[in-house]
Scaffold this motif. Structure first.
Motif, PDB file in Angstrom:
ATOM      1  N   LEU A 102       0.856  -1.187   0.000  1.00  0.00           N
ATOM      2  CA  LEU A 102       0.000   0.000   0.000  1.00  0.00           C
ATOM      3  C   LEU A 102       0.893   1.240   0.000  1.00  0.00           C
ATOM      4  O   LEU A 102       1.219   1.813   1.044  1.00  0.00           O
ATOM      5  CB  LEU A 102      -0.926  -0.017   1.221  1.00  0.00           C
ATOM      6  CG  LEU A 102      -1.974  -1.130   1.218  1.00  0.00           C
ATOM      7  CD1 LEU A 102      -2.851  -1.032   2.462  1.00  0.00           C
ATOM      8  CD2 LEU A 102      -2.838  -1.086  -0.037  1.00  0.00           C
ATOM      9  N   VAL A 103       1.288   1.631  -1.212  1.00  0.00           N
ATOM     10  CA  VAL A 103       2.153   2.795  -1.409  1.00  0.00           C
ATOM     11  C   VAL A 103       1.714   3.505  -2.685  1.00  0.00           C
ATOM     12  O   VAL A 103       1.105   2.896  -3.571  1.00  0.00           O
ATOM     13  CB  VAL A 103       3.636   2.391  -1.524  1.00  0.00           C
ATOM     14  CG1 VAL A 103       4.152   1.826  -0.205  1.00  0.00           C
ATOM     15  CG2 VAL A 103       3.853   1.399  -2.655  1.00  0.00           C
ATOM     16  N   PRO A 104       2.027   4.801  -2.822  1.00  0.00           N
ATOM     17  CA  PRO A 104       1.742   5.491  -4.084  1.00  0.00           C
ATOM     18  C   PRO A 104       2.520   4.850  -5.229  1.00  0.00           C
ATOM     19  O   PRO A 104       3.556   4.213  -5.014  1.00  0.00           O
ATOM     20  CB  PRO A 104       2.212   6.926  -3.817  1.00  0.00           C
ATOM     21  CG  PRO A 104       2.249   7.065  -2.337  1.00  0.00           C
ATOM     22  CD  PRO A 104       2.589   5.696  -1.802  1.00  0.00           C
ATOM     23  N   PRO A 105       2.046   5.011  -6.463  1.00  0.00           N
ATOM     24  CA  PRO A 105       2.688   4.347  -7.611  1.00  0.00           C
ATOM     25  C   PRO A 105       4.169   4.668  -7.755  1.00  0.00           C
ATOM     26  O   PRO A 105       4.949   3.839  -8.207  1.00  0.00           O
ATOM     27  CB  PRO A 105       1.883   4.871  -8.806  1.00  0.00           C
ATOM     28  CG  PRO A 105       0.556   5.250  -8.232  1.00  0.00           C
ATOM     29  CD  PRO A 105       0.822   5.732  -6.855  1.00  0.00           C
ATOM     30  N   GLU A 106       4.575   5.884  -7.389  1.00  0.00           N
ATOM     31  CA  GLU A 106       5.963   6.279  -7.603  1.00  0.00           C
ATOM     32  C   GLU A 106       6.881   5.887  -6.450  1.00  0.00           C
ATOM     33  O   GLU A 106       8.088   6.117  -6.511  1.00  0.00           O
ATOM     34  CB  GLU A 106       6.042   7.800  -7.795  1.00  0.00           C
ATOM     35  CG  GLU A 106       5.680   8.626  -6.565  1.00  0.00           C
ATOM     36  CD  GLU A 106       4.193   8.853  -6.390  1.00  0.00           C
ATOM     37  OE1 GLU A 106       3.821   9.644  -5.503  1.00  0.00           O
ATOM     38  OE2 GLU A 106       3.404   8.243  -7.157  1.00  0.00           O
ATOM     39  N   SER A 107       6.327   5.282  -5.399  1.00  0.00           N
ATOM     40  CA  SER A 107       7.114   4.978  -4.209  1.00  0.00           C
ATOM     41  C   SER A 107       7.835   3.638  -4.339  1.00  0.00           C
ATOM     42  O   SER A 107       7.449   2.771  -5.122  1.00  0.00           O
ATOM     43  CB  SER A 107       6.210   4.939  -2.971  1.00  0.00           C
ATOM     44  OG  SER A 107       5.644   6.200  -2.719  1.00  0.00           O
ATOM     45  N   GLU A 108       8.874   3.496  -3.532  1.00  0.00           N
ATOM     46  CA  GLU A 108       9.554   2.221  -3.436  1.00  0.00           C
ATOM     47  C   GLU A 108       8.655   1.230  -2.703  1.00  0.00           C
ATOM     48  O   GLU A 108       7.998   1.581  -1.725  1.00  0.00           O
ATOM     49  CB  GLU A 108      10.862   2.378  -2.658  1.00  0.00           C
ATOM     50  CG  GLU A 108      11.933   3.151  -3.387  1.00  0.00           C
ATOM     51  CD  GLU A 108      12.480   2.389  -4.589  1.00  0.00           C
ATOM     52  OE1 GLU A 108      12.533   1.144  -4.510  1.00  0.00           O
ATOM     53  OE2 GLU A 108      12.838   3.032  -5.583  1.00  0.00           O
ATOM     54  N   PRO A 109       8.596  -0.017  -3.154  1.00  0.00           N
ATOM     55  CA  PRO A 109       7.819  -1.014  -2.414  1.00  0.00           C
ATOM     56  C   PRO A 109       8.446  -1.300  -1.060  1.00  0.00           C
ATOM     57  O   PRO A 109       9.658  -1.193  -0.882  1.00  0.00           O
ATOM     58  CB  PRO A 109       7.868  -2.247  -3.324  1.00  0.00           C
ATOM     59  CG  PRO A 109       9.093  -2.061  -4.158  1.00  0.00           C
ATOM     60  CD  PRO A 109       9.233  -0.583  -4.354  1.00  0.00           C
ATOM     61  N   GLY A 110       7.594  -1.635  -0.102  1.00  0.00           N
ATOM     62  CA  GLY A 110       8.089  -2.014   1.207  1.00  0.00           C
ATOM     63  C   GLY A 110       8.411  -0.867   2.135  1.00  0.00           C
ATOM     64  O   GLY A 110       9.090  -1.060   3.146  1.00  0.00           O
TER      65      GLY A 110
END
Length: 266
Positions: A102-110
């Motif tokens: 659950l992160v914005p599309p441009e964010s790093e996962p995790g």
């Protein structure tokens, strides 16, 4: 408080349980080693067809897998990021499964998304019901306890992603960390032309049973709240929606949350 009676076999097609079992080490006064057997007892008492669990660390997952027979598990093998799904092997075949952050599309996962305090991982599984030949998508999530924006954006992302899954019907289950009427819950159940529609199982059930609060904490300093929910898509009816009181809750609670289940009908 009188516990909800032992559930009888449901006339509905399937029973889905969501349960935050409290991660290992969260409360030294209530260690997992002492709670483990009571969590297992409660899950066996409820006799679910599908489980959506939250706050399940790897050691806890191993313990549940060894204690609950007849289930297959859908989970990411990470020590501290578990929102696993379990389903009865005799009732379902697994079609697809996966997870996403659950992160914005441009964010790093995790990483924590938006204003969240912690990183949040969603698990999903699409199951073929052998009895009805229906594809049922189940989502297990745990929205952030601090970030109000993270809860709103997180549930919007879940609804967006559900369009990518092949299920005929769907259930979103988990710890939303917010009650009905809150902005995130309203977003979860809002009508959208571009997405599948969802309703809170407790609001549309033929029978609503049990206390209002699903979160209890472990003492008088904790404020009870109704924050664990099951959302059902169009194409599903709900015969019973129940917030359960484990028989041991008054003396030795299994968790700081109560399990919630819905008996659904296709």
């Amino acid at each position: 408080m009188t516990p909800v009676p032992d559930p009888v076999p449901a006339p509905a097609d399937r029973r889905i349980v969501t349960y935050n079992i409290l991660y290992e080490g969260a409360n030294p006064d209530h260690p997992w080693e002492q709670r483990r057997g009571r969590v297992v007892d409660e899950l066996e008492r409820l006799s679910p067809d599908i489980l959506a669990l939250q706050e399940v660390w790897l050691n806890q997952l191993t313990a549940l897998r060894s204690s609950l027979s007849g289930f297959s598990w859908v989970t990411v093998e990470d020590p501290q990021q578990h929102t696993p799904i379990a389903y009865r092997e005799a009732a379902f075949d697994l079609e697809t499964w996966g997870s996403f952050w659950l992160v914005p599309p441009e964010s790093e996962p995790g990483v924590p998304g938006w204003d969240a305090a912690y990183q949040r991982l969603v698990t999903h599984a699409t199951l073929r019901d052998r009895q009805e030949e229906v594809l049922l998508t189940v989502v297990s999530l745990h929205l952030d306890h601090e970030g109000a924006r993270a809860r709103r954006e997180g549930i919007a992302l879940v609804r967006d992603r559900l369009g990518d899954f092949p299920g005929d019907v769907a259930v979103v289950a988990g710890d939303f960390n917010c009650p009905p009427g809150s902005p995130a819950h309203d977003r979860a159940t809002a009508d959208r032309e571009d997405a599948r529609q969802f309703r809170d199982a407790a609001a549309v059930a033929d029978s609503r049973e049990g206390p209002a609060e699903s979160y209890t904490g472990f003492g008088p300093s904790d404020a009870p709240a109704n924050i664990d929910h099951l959302l059902v898509s169009d194409g599903l009816a709900v015969e019973r929606a129940v917030t359960c009181v484990p028989p041991s809750e008054s003396t030795r609670p299994p968790s700081d949350h109560r399990p919630v289940f819905a008996d659904i009908r296709y």
